[in-house]
Design an enzyme around this catalytic site. Structure first.
Site, PDB file in Angstrom:
ATOM      1  N   LYS A 117       0.831  -1.216  -0.113  1.00  0.00           N
ATOM      2  CA  LYS A 117       0.178   0.042   0.041  1.00  0.00           C
ATOM      3  C   LYS A 117       0.926   1.032  -0.022  1.00  0.00           C
ATOM      4  CE  LYS A 117      -3.824   2.277   0.374  1.00  0.00           C
ATOM      5  NZ  LYS A 117      -4.600   2.768  -0.862  1.00  0.00           N
ATOM      6  N   GLU A 118       1.864   1.399   0.662  1.00  0.00           N
ATOM      7  CA  GLU A 118       2.762   2.508   0.993  1.00  0.00           C
ATOM      8  C   GLU A 118       3.611   2.860  -0.305  1.00  0.00           C
ATOM      9  OE1 GLU A 118       2.902   4.909   3.159  1.00  0.00           O
ATOM     10  OE2 GLU A 118       1.762   3.673   4.837  1.00  0.00           O
ATOM     11  N   SER A 119       4.120   1.654  -0.925  1.00  0.00           N
ATOM     12  CA  SER A 119       5.221   1.971  -1.867  1.00  0.00           C
ATOM     13  C   SER A 119       4.980   1.098  -3.056  1.00  0.00           C
ATOM     14  CB  SER A 119       6.750   1.923  -1.383  1.00  0.00           C
ATOM     15  OG  SER A 119       6.963   0.584  -0.950  1.00  0.00           O
ATOM     16  N   TYR A 146      -7.152   3.820   3.145  1.00  0.00           N
ATOM     17  CA  TYR A 146      -5.706   3.054   3.502  1.00  0.00           C
ATOM     18  C   TYR A 146      -6.081   1.853   4.273  1.00  0.00           C
ATOM     19  CZ  TYR A 146      -1.123   2.457   5.614  1.00  0.00           C
ATOM     20  OH  TYR A 146       0.072   2.033   5.927  1.00  0.00           O
TER      21      TYR A 146
END
Length: 135
Positions: A37-39, A124
């Site tokens: 999800k982040e990167s 998120y």
């Protein structure tokens, strides 16, 4: 997010994810979902807000955990996993509050008395829930 780097090879960072998640008492699936999800597993990504690396550490968070190179997968994963573990401890093991705090900061979760009603943060948490369900 900058898109100018390739995703880290899972065979290269997979053992690191296993080792760090075990040490921090996290499931490897949770750590992989946060990284995805982040990167998108891209270690050189920088967000518009300045978050860096695989787990998108803000510079202040990176400094707090002694990270000298936020683009180094090992340093980034170590710090991100420790921060996530601290958020889990802070919120009594509730993964959704911990993820909300990972995304929006613990101050916002505390002020809201739960998940803050910030669309980005709610999406998120929901996205990571979905990733873990489809495992």
């Amino acid at each position: 997010l900058t898109e100018d780097c390739d995703a880290a090879e899972l065979r290269r960072i997979g053992p690191l994810i296993e080792e760090i998640s075990q040490r921090e008492g996290l499931t490897p699936d949770l750590l992989r979902a946060v990284i995805r999800k982040e990167s998108g597993f891209r270690p050189c990504v920088v967000s518009q807000k300045g978050a860096q690396g695989l787990m998108q550490l803000m510079p202040a968070t990176a400094a707090q955990y002694g990270v000298s190179d936020a683009f180094d997968p090992k340093q980034n994963l170590n710090a991100g996993a420790r921060f996530l573990r601290e958020m889990l401890n802070r919120y009594g093991g509730d993964p959704w509050l911990a993820l909300g705090a990972y995304n929006a900061g613990p101050g916002r979760v505390d002020a809201a008395g739960g998940l803050p009603l910030i669309p980005e943060t709610l999406n998120y948490v929901l996205d990571i829930q979905q990733m873990l369900k489809t495992k």
